[in-house]
Motif scaffolding. Structure first.
Motif, PDB file in Angstrom:
ATOM      1  N   MET A   1       0.843  -1.207   0.000  1.00  0.00           N
ATOM      2  CA  MET A   1       0.000   0.000   0.000  1.00  0.00           C
ATOM      3  C   MET A   1       0.874   1.251   0.000  1.00  0.00           C
ATOM      4  N   VAL A   2       0.471   2.233  -0.802  1.00  0.00           N
ATOM      5  CA  VAL A   2       1.205   3.489  -0.866  1.00  0.00           C
ATOM      6  C   VAL A   2       0.801   4.362   0.310  1.00  0.00           C
ATOM      7  N   ALA A  50      -1.659   2.840  -8.368  1.00  0.00           N
ATOM      8  CA  ALA A  50      -2.445   1.783  -8.992  1.00  0.00           C
ATOM      9  C   ALA A  50      -2.237   0.502  -8.199  1.00  0.00           C
ATOM     10  N   ALA A  51      -3.001  -0.526  -8.523  1.00  0.00           N
ATOM     11  CA  ALA A  51      -2.900  -1.783  -7.789  1.00  0.00           C
ATOM     12  C   ALA A  51      -1.508  -2.398  -7.898  1.00  0.00           C
ATOM     13  N   ASP A  52      -0.837  -2.146  -9.029  1.00  0.00           N
ATOM     14  CA  ASP A  52       0.488  -2.734  -9.246  1.00  0.00           C
ATOM     15  C   ASP A  52       1.631  -1.762  -8.961  1.00  0.00           C
ATOM     16  N   GLY A  53       1.340  -0.652  -8.325  1.00  0.00           N
ATOM     17  CA  GLY A  53       2.399   0.297  -7.981  1.00  0.00           C
ATOM     18  C   GLY A  53       2.120   1.689  -8.515  1.00  0.00           C
ATOM     19  N   PRO A 149       4.751   2.383 -15.776  1.00  0.00           N
ATOM     20  CA  PRO A 149       5.156   2.181 -14.379  1.00  0.00           C
ATOM     21  C   PRO A 149       6.249   3.185 -13.998  1.00  0.00           C
ATOM     22  N   LEU A 150       6.058   3.860 -12.878  1.00  0.00           N
ATOM     23  CA  LEU A 150       7.057   4.844 -12.469  1.00  0.00           C
ATOM     24  C   LEU A 150       8.418   4.185 -12.296  1.00  0.00           C
ATOM     25  N   SER A 151       8.434   2.942 -11.850  1.00  0.00           N
ATOM     26  CA  SER A 151       9.703   2.237 -11.648  1.00  0.00           C
ATOM     27  C   SER A 151      10.491   2.106 -12.952  1.00  0.00           C
TER      28      SER A 151
END
Length: 200
Positions: A1-2, A50-53, A149-151
């Motif tokens: 969770m963020v 989002a759910a994945d990051g 994705p930010l990553s």
């Protein structure tokens, strides 16, 4: 969770503005002999959970635009006389271009300015999207809205330097492709500044 920790960490990275970047960083021999006044532009670097990051929202510019047609870009545009600041311009343009209400954006800070070959001085504003909203592309300026994705864009290993001929000269530039999206030029350069800062 963020959590608020994520926002605080990103904000901390922006406390030091650093040196401006430029489309000429890799092309010193192409710098214009006559310096024209730069036109200020505010661009939003929108980050959402989002759910994945964490995800970064980007746009594909309309092929009918005069400046940078068809390129991948942050939502944003020229600072108008009615704008109080480049931050306000970035929020206004993001609302116009992708339907992002300013009220759901928490401004985390700014990255160093970036000068383009088209004589704009871009002010990148990092914005944390606090609530859901409906993505609505402005048909005259935006042909597509997508997320990365930010990553992916925070990993320096995903960046390359490529070259192509521009106005009779070979010009080098950063790229950070993602799937079918060729992210390059000023957008990639600004993201590289952010990636380098995170990697420090």
């Amino acid at each position: 969770m963020v959590t608020a920790t994520d926002r605080a960490r990103i904000s901390a990275l922006l406390q030091y503005r650093g040196e401006p970047s430029s489309d000429f960083d890799l092309n010193k021999d192409l710098e214009p002999a006559i310096k024209q006044p730069l036109r200020p532009a505010g661009v939003l670097v929108p980050i959402r959970e989002a759910a994945d990051g964490l995800r970064l929202i980007l746009t594909k510019r309309s092929s009918a635009l005069k400046h940078h047609p068809g390129q991948i870009a942050f939502p944003g545009g020229r600072v108008e006389p009615t704008d109080v600041s480049p931050v306000e311009a970035a929020l206004r343009e993001a609302h116009e271009e992708i339907g992002l209400p300013p009220s759901v954006v928490e401004v985390l800070g700014q990255l160093p300015t970036h000068q383009t070959v088209t004589q704009f001085e871009m002010y990148p504003v990092l914005g944390w999207i606090r609530d859901d909203f409906e993505l609505t592309p402005e048909a005259g300026e935006v042909s597509e809205i997508f997320e990365v994705p930010l990553s992916h864009v925070l990993n320096p290993a995903n960046f390359t330097i490529q070259s192509r001929r521009w106005r009779g000269h070979m010009r080098s530039f950063y790229t950070v492709p993602y799937g079918p999206y060729y992210i390059w030029g000023a957008t990639a350069r600004i993201l590289r500044v952010l990636a380098d800062r995170v990697a420090q």
